[in-house]
Design a protein around this motif. Structure first.
Motif, PDB file in Angstrom:
ATOM      1  N   VAL A 163       0.805  -1.216   0.000  1.00 42.76           N
ATOM      2  CA  VAL A 163       0.000   0.000   0.000  1.00 42.76           C
ATOM      3  C   VAL A 163       0.843   1.274   0.000  1.00 42.76           C
ATOM      4  CG1 VAL A 163      -1.908  -1.141   1.170  1.00 42.76           C
ATOM      5  CG2 VAL A 163      -0.185   0.068   2.537  1.00 42.76           C
ATOM      6  N   SER A 164       2.175   1.135   0.146  1.00 41.03           N
ATOM      7  CA  SER A 164       3.030   2.326   0.184  1.00 41.03           C
ATOM      8  C   SER A 164       3.099   2.976  -1.193  1.00 41.03           C
ATOM      9  CB  SER A 164       4.438   1.948   0.641  1.00 41.03           C
ATOM     10  OG  SER A 164       4.441   1.492   1.979  1.00 41.03           O
ATOM     11  N   ARG A 165       3.184   4.266  -1.176  1.00 39.36           N
ATOM     12  CA  ARG A 165       3.338   5.009  -2.422  1.00 39.36           C
ATOM     13  C   ARG A 165       4.642   5.789  -2.450  1.00 39.36           C
ATOM     14  NH1 ARG A 165       0.819   1.683  -3.452  1.00 39.36           N
ATOM     15  NH2 ARG A 165      -1.366   1.504  -4.074  1.00 39.36           N
ATOM     16  N   ILE A 166       5.325   5.846  -1.309  1.00 36.54           N
ATOM     17  CA  ILE A 166       6.623   6.522  -1.230  1.00 36.54           C
ATOM     18  C   ILE A 166       7.633   5.525  -0.670  1.00 36.54           C
ATOM     19  CG2 ILE A 166       7.919   8.427  -0.224  1.00 36.54           C
ATOM     20  CD1 ILE A 166       5.319   9.975   0.006  1.00 36.54           C
ATOM     21  N   ALA A 167       8.752   5.391  -1.333  1.00 34.87           N
ATOM     22  CA  ALA A 167       9.772   4.440  -0.888  1.00 34.87           C
ATOM     23  C   ALA A 167      10.456   4.952   0.366  1.00 34.87           C
ATOM     24  CB  ALA A 167      10.802   4.225  -1.986  1.00 34.87           C
ATOM     25  N   PRO A 168      10.785   4.069   1.313  1.00 31.05           N
ATOM     26  CA  PRO A 168      11.568   4.478   2.489  1.00 31.05           C
ATOM     27  C   PRO A 168      13.006   4.781   2.074  1.00 31.05           C
ATOM     28  CG  PRO A 168      11.310   2.109   2.473  1.00 31.05           C
ATOM     29  CD  PRO A 168      10.473   2.634   1.340  1.00 31.05           C
ATOM     30  N   GLN A 169      13.773   5.287   2.997  1.00 32.40           N
ATOM     31  CA  GLN A 169      15.162   5.594   2.698  1.00 32.40           C
ATOM     32  C   GLN A 169      15.938   4.307   2.410  1.00 32.40           C
ATOM     33  OE1 GLN A 169      17.107   7.965   5.651  1.00 32.40           O
ATOM     34  NE2 GLN A 169      19.126   7.786   4.734  1.00 32.40           N
ATOM     35  N   ALA A 170      16.741   4.340   1.356  1.00 37.47           N
ATOM     36  CA  ALA A 170      17.531   3.162   0.986  1.00 37.47           C
ATOM     37  C   ALA A 170      18.626   2.920   2.013  1.00 37.47           C
ATOM     38  CB  ALA A 170      18.143   3.356  -0.393  1.00 37.47           C
ATOM     39  N   GLU A 171      18.860   1.644   2.338  1.00 33.88           N
ATOM     40  CA  GLU A 171      19.967   1.243   3.196  1.00 33.88           C
ATOM     41  C   GLU A 171      20.928   0.405   2.378  1.00 33.88           C
ATOM     42  OE1 GLU A 171      18.827   0.031   7.250  1.00 33.88           O
ATOM     43  OE2 GLU A 171      16.756   0.270   6.581  1.00 33.88           O
ATOM     44  N   GLN A 172      22.202   0.392   2.798  1.00 37.00           N
ATOM     45  CA  GLN A 172      23.227  -0.290   2.022  1.00 37.00           C
ATOM     46  C   GLN A 172      23.527  -1.676   2.589  1.00 37.00           C
ATOM     47  OE1 GLN A 172      24.512   1.027  -0.953  1.00 37.00           O
ATOM     48  NE2 GLN A 172      22.785   2.378  -0.481  1.00 37.00           N
ATOM     49  N   ILE A 173      23.735  -2.631   1.690  1.00 38.00           N
ATOM     50  CA  ILE A 173      24.183  -3.963   2.089  1.00 38.00           C
ATOM     51  C   ILE A 173      25.520  -3.837   2.802  1.00 38.00           C
ATOM     52  CG2 ILE A 173      25.059  -6.157   1.192  1.00 38.00           C
ATOM     53  CD1 ILE A 173      22.963  -5.918  -1.042  1.00 38.00           C
ATOM     54  N   THR A 174      25.678  -4.561   3.907  1.00 37.37           N
ATOM     55  CA  THR A 174      26.904  -4.479   4.697  1.00 37.37           C
ATOM     56  C   THR A 174      27.634  -5.814   4.701  1.00 37.37           C
ATOM     57  OG1 THR A 174      25.823  -5.147   6.753  1.00 37.37           O
ATOM     58  CG2 THR A 174      25.809  -2.786   6.214  1.00 37.37           C
ATOM     59  N   ARG A 175      28.868  -5.768   5.158  1.00 36.52           N
ATOM     60  CA  ARG A 175      29.682  -6.976   5.256  1.00 36.52           C
ATOM     61  C   ARG A 175      29.053  -7.984   6.209  1.00 36.52           C
ATOM     62  NH1 ARG A 175      36.220  -7.007   6.405  1.00 36.52           N
ATOM     63  NH2 ARG A 175      36.509  -9.272   6.210  1.00 36.52           N
ATOM     64  N   GLU A 176      28.446  -7.485   7.289  1.00 43.97           N
ATOM     65  CA  GLU A 176      27.832  -8.387   8.270  1.00 43.97           C
ATOM     66  C   GLU A 176      26.659  -9.144   7.678  1.00 43.97           C
ATOM     67  OE1 GLU A 176      28.715  -5.239   8.845  1.00 43.97           O
ATOM     68  OE2 GLU A 176      30.459  -5.762  10.086  1.00 43.97           O
ATOM     69  N   MET A 177      25.961  -8.546   6.703  1.00 46.44           N
ATOM     70  CA  MET A 177      24.800  -9.182   6.097  1.00 46.44           C
ATOM     71  C   MET A 177      25.193 -10.295   5.148  1.00 46.44           C
ATOM     72  SD  MET A 177      22.380  -5.925   5.143  1.00 46.44           S
ATOM     73  CE  MET A 177      21.182  -6.961   4.290  1.00 46.44           C
ATOM     74  N   MET A 178      26.211 -10.064   4.323  1.00 50.59           N
ATOM     75  CA  MET A 178      26.485 -10.960   3.221  1.00 50.59           C
ATOM     76  C   MET A 178      27.951 -11.308   3.023  1.00 50.59           C
ATOM     77  SD  MET A 178      23.725  -9.679   0.417  1.00 50.59           S
ATOM     78  CE  MET A 178      21.984  -9.654   0.875  1.00 50.59           C
ATOM     79  N   GLY A 179      28.814 -10.906   3.957  1.00 59.01           N
ATOM     80  CA  GLY A 179      30.203 -11.308   3.867  1.00 59.01           C
ATOM     81  C   GLY A 179      30.986 -10.640   2.753  1.00 59.01           C
ATOM     82  N   CYS A 180      30.432  -9.586   2.154  1.00 61.04           N
ATOM     83  CA  CYS A 180      31.162  -8.875   1.103  1.00 61.04           C
ATOM     84  C   CYS A 180      32.223  -7.968   1.721  1.00 61.04           C
ATOM     85  CB  CYS A 180      30.181  -8.058   0.262  1.00 61.04           C
ATOM     86  SG  CYS A 180      29.032  -7.037   1.229  1.00 61.04           S
ATOM     87  N   GLN A 181      33.063  -7.398   0.880  1.00 58.36           N
ATOM     88  CA  GLN A 181      34.111  -6.515   1.328  1.00 58.36           C
ATOM     89  C   GLN A 181      33.631  -5.062   1.247  1.00 58.36           C
ATOM     90  OE1 GLN A 181      37.020  -7.704   2.647  1.00 58.36           O
ATOM     91  NE2 GLN A 181      36.025  -9.686   2.350  1.00 58.36           N
ATOM     92  N   GLU A 182      33.886  -4.309   2.305  1.00 54.51           N
ATOM     93  CA  GLU A 182      33.441  -2.896   2.318  1.00 54.51           C
ATOM     94  C   GLU A 182      34.181  -2.085   1.255  1.00 54.51           C
ATOM     95  OE1 GLU A 182      30.968  -2.114   3.899  1.00 54.51           O
ATOM     96  OE2 GLU A 182      30.781  -3.409   5.638  1.00 54.51           O
TER      97      GLU A 182
END
Length: 430
Positions: A411-430
């Protein structure tokens, strides 16, 4: 004479790259290469999920990277004993006692050392018998064994073909003889499986019986546990920078296992205690040779969508494709492909399909399956999504957007603020 000395000195400098390095004492300081086919002294994960491999006075952290001196990370091992090797090591699994849960134990001769965050715990080293009564000295290997995989939270200590099963709570020791297994110079519990390392090979086994798992064993460790030229099992495919992550799908099954998919690879995200490691999708779901567009889990099954086809697998150890599949999206879900993403929320029967700029609701408990509701989305080009007890996350490139519920998203019509994928979430390199 000075000219001759200068020429000789220059010649030695030129040869330096080809000669073994030596310190001022004359000791050879050339770093070993595990891709040469080494027999490790010990292998253990640390409290952060990094797998540490020990050989002599050297160690390797993770499946990639060069050797380094052990006393650079764990200096007391060398300061106290000067023996230059670790006999056995394991990470403690003792959730009832937070004082030693996830601590890493090293065994050297008749002593035991306990570390946390690479710091030696007060009172260590101790005699092995003081900390683990009934366990012999000069061990070959050791490994944690949580309740459910063993009868109770335990540690398996290996010496020759004898296995000393140590109950953490009661400190009772039961001795088993597993002569069918090779003598394990190191043992690793990784992603809920158990591996006996011997020479440069490993054999997977059952921690209750010692029975060797089905398959062609032993196998060469260089194909699975390190990144070596001319060897490999998809290990050279690594998620690099977090800003470059691009997901195709994410799902959480009924056991709480969370998987993400990108290109030809997948990764377990709930296994942070064992680190983050990508594998080829075909390793677990052999029929999915072209990757996936969307994935969702429902009851004891996992649905994988590619183009206009749906593949349904049993969520068992073998991920067995259900007879009669794949089927078309139209036949299975009542929609046309392709789709961008799909997710279910815990305990629900409605799968939410993201297709272009729309979200389509389909009741999986109904027959035939048809779209019951559809809504426009506040975000375009969504690539993956999942829902858990905290809400819904939808992913677009390396950004994600959080919603309190699937209803809020619809039902949302406005997107919330985008957050960035982090190393803790997916083991990627910052």
């Amino acid at each position: 004479m000075k000219l001759l000395e200068s020429l000789l000195f220059g010649l030695l400098l030129g040869l330096g790259a080809a000669l073994p390095l030596a310190d001022v004492t004359g000791e050879d300081t050339t770093l070993p290469d595990r891709c040469d086919g080494l027999e490790f002294d010990a292998i253990t994960p640390d409290e952060k999920g990094n797998i540490i491999f020990f050989k002599g006075k050297h160690l390797w952290v993770g499946f990639n990277g060069p050797a380094q001196l052990s006393n650079g990370l764990f200096k007391e091992l060398d300061d106290d004993h000067h023996i230059g090797h670790v006999d056995a090591a394991f990470r403690m699994h003792n959730p009832e006692n937070h004082d030693d849960h996830d601590h890493v134990y090293f065994f050297l001769d008749d002593k035991v050392f306990s570390y946390y965050n690479q710091a030696l715990e007060a009172g260590y080293p101790k005699a092995i018998q003081d900390d683990f009564p009934g366990i012999p000295s000069h061990l070959d290997s050791a490994v944690e064994c949580p309740k459910g995989e063993c009868v109770d939270n335990s540690v398996l200590f290996f010496k020759g073909h004898d296995v000393h099963v140590y109950d953490i709570a009661t400190k009772v020791v039961k001795i088993k003889t597993w002569s069918n297994l090779p003598v394990c110079t190191s043992v690793l519990r990784w992603l809920e499986h158990y591996y006996c390392f011997h020479g440069h090979n490993f054999t997977r086994f059952n921690p209750l019986s010692g029975e060797v798992s089905a398959g062609a064993y032993p196998k060469d460790a260089r194909n699975y546990f390190m990144n070596c030229a001319d060897f490999g099992h998809g290990r050279d495919h690594q998620i690099t920078k977090c800003s470059e992550v691009k997901l195709d799908a994410i799902t959480i099954n009924e056991e709480g296992k969370k998987y993400f998919f990108t290109g030809p690879l997948y990764m377990r995200l709930d296994s942070h205690r064992d680190g983050f490691h990508p594998f080829s999708i075909t390793r677990a779901w052999k029929e999915m040779v072209n990757g996936v567009d969307a994935v969702f889990s429902y009851t004891d099954k996992i649905y994988m969508i590619k183009d206009d086809q749906v593949y349904i697998f049993k969520s068992d150890a073998h991920n067995t494709l259900i007879e009669g599949y794949p089927k078309s999206l139209k036949e299975e879900l009542g929609i046309e492909g392709p789709v961008n993403a799909a997710f279910l929320c815990p305990g629900q029967d409605t799968v939410h399909i993201i297709k272009g700029g729309m979200i389509l609701d389909i009741d999986l408990s109904a027959t035939p399956r048809t779209v019951t509701r559809d809504f426009p989305l506040p975000i375009s080009n969504i690539e993956a999504a999942y829902c858990d007890e905290k809400g819904v996350n939808v992913f677009k490139g390396s950004s994600y957007y959080h919603y309190e519920s699937a209803f809020t998203l619809s039902v949302s019509r406005i997107a919330p603020q985008a957050e960035q994928i982090t190393r803790e979430m997916m083991g990627c390199q910052e």
